[in-house]
Design an enzyme around this catalytic site. Structure first.
Site, mmCIF file in Angstrom:
data_model
loop_
_atom_site.group_PDB
_atom_site.id
_atom_site.type_symbol
_atom_site.label_atom_id
_atom_site.label_comp_id
_atom_site.label_asym_id
_atom_site.label_seq_id
_atom_site.Cartn_x
_atom_site.Cartn_y
_atom_site.Cartn_z
ATOM 1 N N HIS A 157 111.750 120.532 90.694
ATOM 2 C CA HIS A 157 111.348 121.360 91.771
ATOM 3 C C HIS A 157 109.501 120.816 91.923
ATOM 4 O O HIS A 157 109.008 121.603 92.574
ATOM 5 C CB HIS A 157 110.867 123.000 91.248
ATOM 6 C CG HIS A 157 112.525 123.743 90.967
ATOM 7 N ND1 HIS A 157 112.246 125.156 91.242
ATOM 8 C CD2 HIS A 157 113.424 123.509 91.138
ATOM 9 C CE1 HIS A 157 113.872 125.413 91.638
ATOM 10 N NE2 HIS A 157 114.881 124.126 90.948
ATOM 11 N N ASP A 216 122.243 122.448 97.913
ATOM 12 C CA ASP A 216 120.936 122.834 98.807
ATOM 13 C C ASP A 216 119.401 122.313 98.099
ATOM 14 O O ASP A 216 119.439 121.977 97.030
ATOM 15 C CB ASP A 216 120.630 124.270 98.484
ATOM 16 C CG ASP A 216 120.736 124.679 97.026
ATOM 17 O OD1 ASP A 216 121.887 124.707 96.507
ATOM 18 O OD2 ASP A 216 120.429 126.624 97.324
ATOM 19 N N GLU A 222 123.130 127.490 95.848
ATOM 20 C CA GLU A 222 122.689 127.793 94.157
ATOM 21 C C GLU A 222 121.141 128.494 94.091
ATOM 22 O O GLU A 222 121.171 128.987 92.971
ATOM 23 C CB GLU A 222 122.716 126.070 93.652
ATOM 24 C CG GLU A 222 122.985 126.210 91.849
ATOM 25 C CD GLU A 222 121.457 127.098 90.534
ATOM 26 O OE1 GLU A 222 121.346 127.491 90.101
ATOM 27 O OE2 GLU A 222 120.606 126.157 91.644
ATOM 28 N N GLU A 223 119.992 127.677 94.627
ATOM 29 C CA GLU A 223 119.026 128.092 94.216
ATOM 30 C C GLU A 223 118.783 129.625 94.875
ATOM 31 O O GLU A 223 117.837 130.152 94.218
ATOM 32 C CB GLU A 223 117.801 127.222 94.873
ATOM 33 C CG GLU A 223 117.790 125.914 94.620
ATOM 34 C CD GLU A 223 117.073 125.716 93.215
ATOM 35 O OE1 GLU A 223 117.145 126.867 93.271
ATOM 36 O OE2 GLU A 223 117.527 124.430 93.137
ATOM 37 N N ARG A 275 125.486 121.452 75.481
ATOM 38 C CA ARG A 275 125.208 122.907 74.119
ATOM 39 C C ARG A 275 126.216 124.025 74.506
ATOM 40 O O ARG A 275 126.439 124.001 75.077
ATOM 41 C CB ARG A 275 123.992 123.595 75.321
ATOM 42 C CG ARG A 275 123.872 124.577 73.187
ATOM 43 C CD ARG A 275 123.006 125.759 73.294
ATOM 44 N NE ARG A 275 122.849 125.956 72.007
ATOM 45 C CZ ARG A 275 122.098 125.950 71.341
ATOM 46 N NH1 ARG A 275 121.237 124.760 70.790
ATOM 47 N NH2 ARG A 275 122.154 126.855 69.889
HETATM 48 ZN ZN LIG Z 1 117.256 124.063 91.165
HETATM 49 ZN ZN LIG Z 2 119.017 122.915 90.102
#
Ligand SMILES: [Zn+2]
Ligand SMILES: [Zn+2]
Length: 433
Positions: free
Chosen positions: A401, A101, A167-168, A212
């Site tokens: 973003h 997305d 996902e957002e 990590r």
């Molecule tokens: Zn994002």
């Molecule tokens: Zn992302």
């Protein structure tokens, strides 16, 4: 005895030749698919789609996966696509995940393939842009699917490709994302043994990888507090209950969770109030106040403790002032938690491809990632690949973003190579030194 030793040596030599052959075939296939990957990525970049609206992207992905002869399922968690590649030999099941997305952002990069798309977000017309780089993730996984299909006879096990919507975060009132894919059984049939995902970022330079083990990206929850007092004249506050004063006491007390109640040498925690609304006029004590905030933690147990402490403070501070308060904490996203054994197994593969000194341990990241829902169910490994052009210093990195978010396309073949080899090496059970 000597014969026995010789047999072992021959066995090792033979095994390493076989391994090299598959590694070489993968490297060649990565080069061969690179031009397509770049074109797919530019096409997807130019046609970004908001969360749960990834119709065109999803069609492009499924058409490609079908052309490779994979078993393809569409419409998973709305627009998700899942494909299965069965290797020529028996073995475990590894899943590779890409999110699809874009965001309600007006693109300002000025690229020839910049987006001019518009979409509807919360009922408002907005510009749409792949400002988080998920276009790269989709193209990389399409490329990896092609690479791994070309060597499928040599793969001991199964690869499941997961192209995930939202996902957002799904639009208000809708379900979606990794959580919904899991609810629709994406981790079964065949049962997934481990899952790998990546994110592109300008945080690191092209050619490098950041990772990590254990808690990597934060668990995030938002919360809303409603304080009910008693409305009165601002000149006679004693005749009512002031929810603004109660709200400020709650805010201050919440900050003592991090500063006084958590072992910050072990567990970083963030509690932020981002919204405080109350009142309409200077001389009216209002009846209600509303607070909203976000919580970030890196450990599931600490998260539960922090939630309990927040609830206790909100209730008891309000009560101490004669007010009442309700609190709602959403379920948010879990910790992006890299399984230690899986991370230890896979990092040597990345070092082999990118170079020993190009694969670096990084600090925790306060952002959240819904890949974490998969990691709650099966061992998972999530890492960052560098997308910052070599000539841009770290101090000028453009954050995800941003309307200017830009990725160096040199990252694409590295992503395809990384995902393909991680899958192949996991299936082969290859471990690092
Ligand atoms: Zn994002
Ligand atoms: Zn992302």
């Amino acid at each position: 005895m000597q014969h026995f030793t010789l047999a072992i040596i021959l066995g090792i030599v033979q095994a390493s030749i076989l391994a090299d052959t598959l590694d070489t075939k993968i490297a060649i296939a990565v080069k061969a698919v690179n031009e397509d990957v770049i074109n797919w990525r530019r096409d997807i970049h130019q046609h970004p789609e908001l969360s749960n609206r990834e119709f065109r992207t999803s069609a492009l992905v499924s058409e490609h996966l079908l052309s490779l002869g994979l078993e393809v399922e569409t419409g998973v968690a709305h627009t998700g696509v899942v494909a299965i590649l069965r290797g020529g030999k028996p073995g475990p099941v590894i899943a590779l995940r890409a999110d699809m997305d874009a965001l309600p952002v007006v693109e300002k990069t000025g690229l020839p393939y910049a987006s001019e798309m518009k979409g509807q977000y919360q009922g408002i017309e907005v510009g749409v842009m792949h400002a988080c780089g998920h276009d790269n993730h989709v193209a990389i996984l399409m490329g990896a699917a092609q690479v791994l299909t070309s060597v499928k006879d040599e793969l001991p096990g199964t690869v499941k490709f997961i192209f995930q919507p939202a996902e957002e975060g799904p639009p208000m009132g809708e379900n979606g994302g990794a959580k919904m894919m899991i609810e629709e059984d994406v981790l079964s049939n065949p049962k997934v043994d481990a899952i790998i995902g990546l994110h592109i970022a300008q945080l690191s330079r092209v050619g490098t990888v950041l990772y990590r083990p254990l808690g990597f990206m934060a668990s995030a929850q938002s919360f809303d507090i409603e304080i009910t007092g008693s409305q009165t004249h601002g000149a006679q506050p004693w005749s009512g209950i002031d929810p603004i004063v109660v709200g400020t006491q709650i805010i201050n007390s919440l900050q003592t969770i991090v500063s006084r109640q958590i072992d910050i040498t072990k567990h970083p925690v963030v509690i932020t109030i981002g919204r405080f609304e109350a009142g309409v006029r200077h001389n009216i004590v209002p009846g209600k106040a509303l607070l909203s905030g976000t919580i970030r933690t890196f450990d599931a147990e600490v998260r539960t403790q922090v939630h309990d402490k927040i609830r206790r403070i909100v209730q008891q501070v309000a009560e101490s002032q004669g007010a009442t308060a309700t609190i709602y904490i959403d379920s948010g996203a879990p910790v992006t938690y890299n399984d230690l054994a899986l991370t230890t197994q896979l990092v040597p593969t990345l070092k082999e491809i990118y170079g020993e000194d190009q694969v670096m341990l990084t600090d925790r990241v306060g952002l959240a990632e819904d890949f974490s829902f998969f990691q709650e169910r099966v061992p998972g490994f999530f890492f960052f690949i560098g997308g910052r052009p070599r000539d841009i210093p770290a101090s000028e990195a453009i954050p995800n973003h941003s309307p200017f978010f830009y990725v160096d396309e040199g990252a694409l073949p590295l992503g395809v190579h990384g995902m393909s080899r991680l899958a192949a090496d996991y299936l082969r059970g290859r471990k690092g030194e």
